[in-house]
Design an enzyme around this catalytic site. Structure first.
Site, PDB file in Angstrom:
ATOM      1  CB  ALA A   1      21.116  86.833  98.043  1.00 12.59           C
TER       2      ALA A   1
ATOM      3  CD  GLU B   1      35.571 100.580  84.615  1.00 15.16           C
ATOM      4  OE1 GLU B   1      34.906 101.584  84.730  1.00 15.16           O
ATOM      5  OE2 GLU B   1      36.077  99.764  83.962  1.00 15.16           O
TER       6      GLU B   1
ATOM      7  CE  LYS C   1      36.877  89.368  81.077  1.00 14.89           C
ATOM      8  NZ  LYS C   1      37.797  88.666  81.766  1.00 14.89           N
TER       9      LYS C   1
HETATM   10  N1  HSE Z   1      38.795  83.932  84.061  1.00 11.18           N
HETATM   11  C1  HSE Z   1      39.091  85.664  83.966  1.00 11.18           C
HETATM   12  C2  HSE Z   1      40.411  85.663  83.686  1.00 11.18           C
HETATM   13  C3  HSE Z   1      38.851  86.469  84.939  1.00 11.18           C
HETATM   14  O1  HSE Z   1      41.408  84.576  83.578  1.00 11.18           O
HETATM   15  O2  HSE Z   1      40.862  86.700  83.090  1.00 11.18           O
HETATM   16  C4  HSE Z   1      37.465  86.814  85.131  1.00 11.18           C
HETATM   17  O3  HSE Z   1      37.023  87.663  83.732  1.00 11.18           O
END
Ligand code: HSE
Length: 432
Positions: free
Chosen positions: A47, A132, A208
């Site tokens: 998609a 992951e 994260k």
């Molecule tokens: N924009 C992120 C970085 C990568 O500069 O590490 C994607 O998570």
């Protein structure tokens, strides 16, 4: 390839930088990936928002603009979500799960805000939800936390999980350049977006950090639980001071257990001694440093972004969930049994560096020291550099709470003899 292998059909949502590489590798490596999975993996639908965009190397007959037709296709077994963003990704993934499909996603923002709903839905449907690629791109770090270290007690994670900010801080350190100039270079090189806020203000790293903290400490942690500061206030002078102390400034995602068994989770710039393993992580590379009770110190290093590196993590998950489907199993479920409390940032304990300009006359140092003492913040070192009638003071404290430090800075700012408090940066990774 063994033609007797069962067929698993794959649908993909999105065909950008990562999706394009996933499609390429699924096609180029189909034989080996299928042999490793125990099932013939066939990409049957992709998609995309705009079908007219040229995507060389991908069979154009796979594209559709109807994402619902992917997640509702009864023939599709596995859905890969690499479109990003919260909606429609959340609704589509929930529909795919409700339809009994296993899901592989790289969507950190979604997992860090709606993870609990998604894990709960996958649990209920008895399917896999693997992600992951959502943290640190190619680096295997979530599987080690979910599986390899599940027999241990993780006590602390410190990660460089944003490549854009690490690139900027590396250039500032090695070339003595200003933040704005290096940011412009990062944008020209394609590391930083036209709107770089998510990277430079720490939102990307905070998502994260939430995912890492949740897995490490068996507790639901969302991005809103993460204290967040970015690097836009870091100046060349800060970098030079760090250098003169044999330290480097890094943007770290930190998740740690406190002595009271609560979770401190935060993203902020940190002064790190140059001999710390994370200090040597340069340019756009990522690394995650894990401390566990029995394993001790571990470090995971590699490329945190980019099409092929991120696709590597996606495909590892695809093979894992394909193996489960052919074997009639599912991978580990969400583990949130510990339900630990998150410590408010005011109670977080760290060392600090404070850089301030003061009048250079008798009694000033004593008065400054008194301001720290009044707030119960113990000074480890003071360095003074004369500048005519002014002096720059660089104070490094012992461990202090954020609240005590903030009260000290407030007190300093109100003193006539203090011309300016130029920066306050936490210090990590060195003796207390
Ligand atoms: N924009 C992120 C970085 C990568 O500069 O590490 C994607 O998570």
């Amino acid at each position: 390839m063994n033609s007797a292998l069962p067929v698993l059909k794959i649908g993909m949502l999105g065909a950008g930088v990562v999706g394009g590489q996933v499609a390429r590798l699924l096609s180029e490596d189909q034989r080996e990936l299928s042999t490793r999975s125990g099932a013939r993996l066939v990409l049957t639908k992709i998609a995309v928002r705009d079908i007219s965009v040229a995507r060389p190397g991908i069979d154009p007959s796979l594209f559709t603009t109807d994402a619902d037709s992917v997640v509702n296709d009864p023939e599709i077994d596995i859905v890969i979500e690499v479109m990003g963003g919260i909606e429609p990704a959340r609704t589509l993934i929930l529909a795919a799960i409700a339809n009994g499909k296993s899901v592989v996603t790289a969507n950190k923002a979604l997992l860090a805000t709606h993870g609990a709903d998604l894990y709960g839905a996958a649990d209920k449907a008895g399917v896999d939800l693997y992600y992951e690629a959502a943290v640190a791109g190619a680096i295997p770090i979530l599987r080690p936390l979910r599986e390899s270290l599940v027999g241990d007690h993780v006590t602390r994670i410190m990660g460089i999980v944003n490549g854009t900010t690490n690139f900027i801080l590396t250039k500032m350190d090695e070339e003595g350049r200003a933040f704005g100039e290096v940011l412009a270079e990062a944008q020209a090189l394609g590391y930083a977006e036209a709107d770089p806020t998510a990277d430079i203000e720490g939102f990307d790293a905070a998502a994260k950090a939430a995912i890492l903290a949740g897995l490490a400490f068996h507790t639901r942690v969302t991005a809103a639980d993460v204290h967040r500061e970015g690097i836009s206030q870091i100046t060349s002078a800060d970098v030079a001071v760090a250098k003169s102390m044999n330290h480097v400034i890094k943007l770290l995602a930190i998740a740690e257990l406190t002595p009271a068994d609560q979770i401190s989770v935060r993203v902020h710039p940190v002064l790190l001694p140059r001999n710390h393993p994370l200090a040597s992580v340069r340019d756009a590379f990522n690394a995650v440093f894990v401390e566990a009770e029995s394993a001790g110190e571990l470090m995971f290093y590699g490329r945190g972004a980019g099409g092929a590196p991120t696709a590597s993590a996606v495909l590892g998950d695809v093979v894992a969930v394909a193996r489960h489907r052919t074997g009639g199993a599912v991978g580990p479920r969400e583990s949130d049994y510990a339900d630990r409390a998150i410590v408010p940032i005011g109670q977080t304990n760290t060392k600090y560096l404070i850089r301030l300009n003061v009048a250079d006359k008798s009694g000033v140092l004593a008065a400054i020291a008194q301001a720290f003492a009044t707030e119960n913040v113990s000074i480890q070192t003071v360095r003074q550099t004369g500048r005519g009638s002014d002096a720059e003071l660089i104070v490094v404290t012992h461990n202090a709470t954020e609240a005590a430090l903030a009260a000290t800075v407030n007190r300093l700012s109100q003193m006539d003899m203090v011309t300016s408090v130029d920066s306050v940066i936490r210090v990590e990774g060195s003796p207390q």
